[in-house]
Design a protein around this motif. Structure first.
Motif, short mmCIF file in Angstrom:
data_model
loop_
_atom_site.label_atom_id
_atom_site.label_comp_id
_atom_site.label_asym_id
_atom_site.label_seq_id
_atom_site.Cartn_x
_atom_site.Cartn_y
_atom_site.Cartn_z
N SER A 1 0.95 -1.15 -0.02
CA SER A 1 0.09 0.12 0.15
C SER A 1 0.83 1.26 0.08
O SER A 1 0.72 2.14 -0.84
N PHE A 2 1.89 1.13 0.88
CA PHE A 2 2.80 2.38 0.88
C PHE A 2 3.63 2.81 -0.34
O PHE A 2 3.63 3.82 -0.94
N TYR A 3 3.63 1.59 -0.98
CA TYR A 3 4.66 1.60 -2.50
C TYR A 3 3.68 2.39 -3.36
O TYR A 3 4.00 3.27 -4.26
N ILE A 4 2.38 1.77 -3.40
CA ILE A 4 1.69 2.34 -4.60
C ILE A 4 1.26 3.84 -4.05
O ILE A 4 1.17 4.58 -5.04
N GLY A 5 1.00 4.16 -2.86
CA GLY A 5 0.74 5.35 -2.53
C GLY A 5 1.97 6.37 -3.03
O GLY A 5 1.69 7.31 -3.20
N PHE A 6 3.10 5.82 -2.65
CA PHE A 6 4.33 6.62 -2.78
C PHE A 6 4.51 6.86 -4.59
O PHE A 6 4.73 8.14 -4.97
N VAL A 7 3.91 5.84 -5.29
CA VAL A 7 4.27 5.89 -6.67
C VAL A 7 3.32 6.93 -7.11
O VAL A 7 3.56 7.67 -8.30
N SER A 8 2.04 6.99 -6.67
CA SER A 8 0.90 7.51 -7.24
C SER A 8 1.52 9.16 -6.92
O SER A 8 1.22 9.92 -7.83
N ASN A 9 1.99 9.51 -5.82
CA ASN A 9 2.14 10.96 -5.49
C ASN A 9 3.48 11.17 -6.03
O ASN A 9 3.49 12.58 -6.82
N PHE A 10 4.35 10.37 -6.60
CA PHE A 10 5.54 10.65 -7.34
C PHE A 10 5.08 10.82 -8.95
O PHE A 10 5.58 12.12 -9.33
N LYS A 11 4.33 10.14 -9.25
CA LYS A 11 3.84 10.74 -10.73
C LYS A 11 2.90 11.77 -10.64
O LYS A 11 3.14 12.50 -11.75
N ALA A 12 2.26 11.98 -9.74
CA ALA A 12 1.36 13.15 -9.88
C ALA A 12 2.40 14.69 -9.54
O ALA A 12 1.72 15.65 -9.87
N ASN A 13 3.68 14.41 -9.26
CA ASN A 13 4.51 15.56 -9.05
C ASN A 13 4.58 16.17 -10.63
O ASN A 13 4.71 17.27 -10.42
N SER A 14 4.55 15.32 -11.52
CA SER A 14 4.43 15.85 -13.00
C SER A 14 2.98 15.87 -13.68
O SER A 14 2.75 17.04 -14.29
N THR A 15 2.17 14.92 -13.20
CA THR A 15 0.84 15.10 -13.92
C THR A 15 -0.05 15.97 -13.11
O THR A 15 -1.06 16.29 -13.85
N LYS A 16 0.09 16.12 -12.01
CA LYS A 16 -0.81 16.74 -11.06
C LYS A 16 -2.09 16.23 -10.58
O LYS A 16 -2.97 16.67 -10.05
N GLU A 17 -2.10 14.71 -11.31
CA GLU A 17 -3.29 13.84 -10.83
C GLU A 17 -3.18 13.18 -9.59
O GLU A 17 -3.04 12.04 -9.49
N TYR A 18 -3.44 14.02 -8.53
CA TYR A 18 -3.13 13.24 -6.91
C TYR A 18 -4.29 12.32 -6.80
O TYR A 18 -5.41 12.73 -7.34
N SER A 19 -4.11 11.48 -5.62
CA SER A 19 -5.31 10.62 -5.15
C SER A 19 -6.52 11.34 -4.99
O SER A 19 -7.61 11.28 -5.20
#
Length: 286
Positions: free
Chosen positions: A258-276
């Motif tokens: 869960s922590f890994y998926i959450g981290f990856v989601s936030n990391f990708k959103a740094n550029s896409t701005k599509e946070y959870s």
């Protein structure tokens, strides 16, 4: 239903999702391309019954399970951030309306920091818990008359509202001329939503009737001449939603995954701005 009929027109299939909290029923999540949002179909006639569960944590102050404890810890951190956000606005009378106030913790923090508070919460159980904290909540937004607010907040509430267009119109009327409307909602365009697909916990059918994108929020509120002024990420949500999604997937929370998926989601959103989840700050147009 009024304008809401428009939201149910020309829908295309997207996903089939299960209600993991109460009924285990299957619901269709459909795409409305005009608004770039997803719509849950059908809407149960007895929707209030789908909130009657010990697992529906925002209506209780439960600390029984590990998930409850995580929720309460995150809630306490986010309460401070929410207060900091509203304190950053230059307001004339420091009056705030919190819609979907749950058990009243946010309004209690506001009240302790010199805000004049009013709240709306449909759940009788949640209102009773709030009353013990000295926060008296109205059952329905229609009970609030002849007053306007400097700040109106809906923390993960808009996705639950049945008469969406009518509700947005009511919010506009209740907001003062220079007021700020704060809407926090899940974002189905986030990486964690894409990864978990139909078991993404933030779909939460049938309680979540609508699933918003940045485009849909902008379009829905522009019909009331309201403008998105700023968008702020809710970075904790990707971790919490991933924990819950893993639990739906396998019966176990799997905190490392869960922590890994959450981290990856936030990391990708740094550029896409599509946070959870995203917080939208809106104001009235000129």
């Amino acid at each position: 239903m009024g304008h809401d009929i428009d939201f149910y027109k020309d829908l295309e299939p997207f996903l089939e999702c299960k209600d993991y909290t109460v009924s285990e029923e299957i619901y269709q999540v459909m795409v409305n391309k005009k608004y770039d949002m997803l719509v849950t179909v059908p809407v149960p006639k007895n929707l209030a019954d789908y909130y009657k569960s010990e697992n529906y944590i925002s209506h209780t102050d439960s600390k029984k399970s590990l998930l409850d404890k995580v929720y309460q810890i995150v809630k306490n951190i986010t309460l401070k951030r929410k207060l900091k956000l509203i304190d950053s606005f230059k307001t004339s009378s420091k009056n705030i309306l919190d819609v979907g106030a749950g058990t009243g913790d946010f309004l209690k923090v506001c009240q302790n920091n010199s805000w004049k508070v009013l709240g709306v919460e449909p759940s009788l159980e949640a209102r009773n818990i709030a009353a013990k904290k000295g926060i008296i909540l109205q059952e329905n937004i229609s009970e609030i008359k002849n007053i306007q607010f400097d700040v109106i907040t809906l923390w993960h509430v808009l996705e639950h509202v049945e008469n969406l267009s009518q509700y947005i119109s009511t919010l506009n009327k209740l907001l003062s001329k220079n007021g700020k409307l704060i809407i926090a909602v899940p974002n189905f365009k986030s990486h964690d939503a894409d990864y978990y697909k139909e078991i993404w916990a933030a779909f939460d059918v049938p309680r979540h009737l609508w699933h918003f994108s940045q485009t849909s929020i902008s379009k829905l509120f522009s019909s009331e001449n309201m403008i998105v002024e700023k968008i702020i990420p809710m970075k904790f949500d990707s971790y919490y939603v991933s924990l819950l999604s893993e639990k739906y997937k396998s019966g176990k929370m799997n905190p490392i995954k869960s922590f890994y998926i959450g981290f990856v989601s936030n990391f990708k959103a740094n550029s896409t701005k599509e946070y959870s989840s995203l917080i939208y700050i809106l104001k009235k147009g000129e």
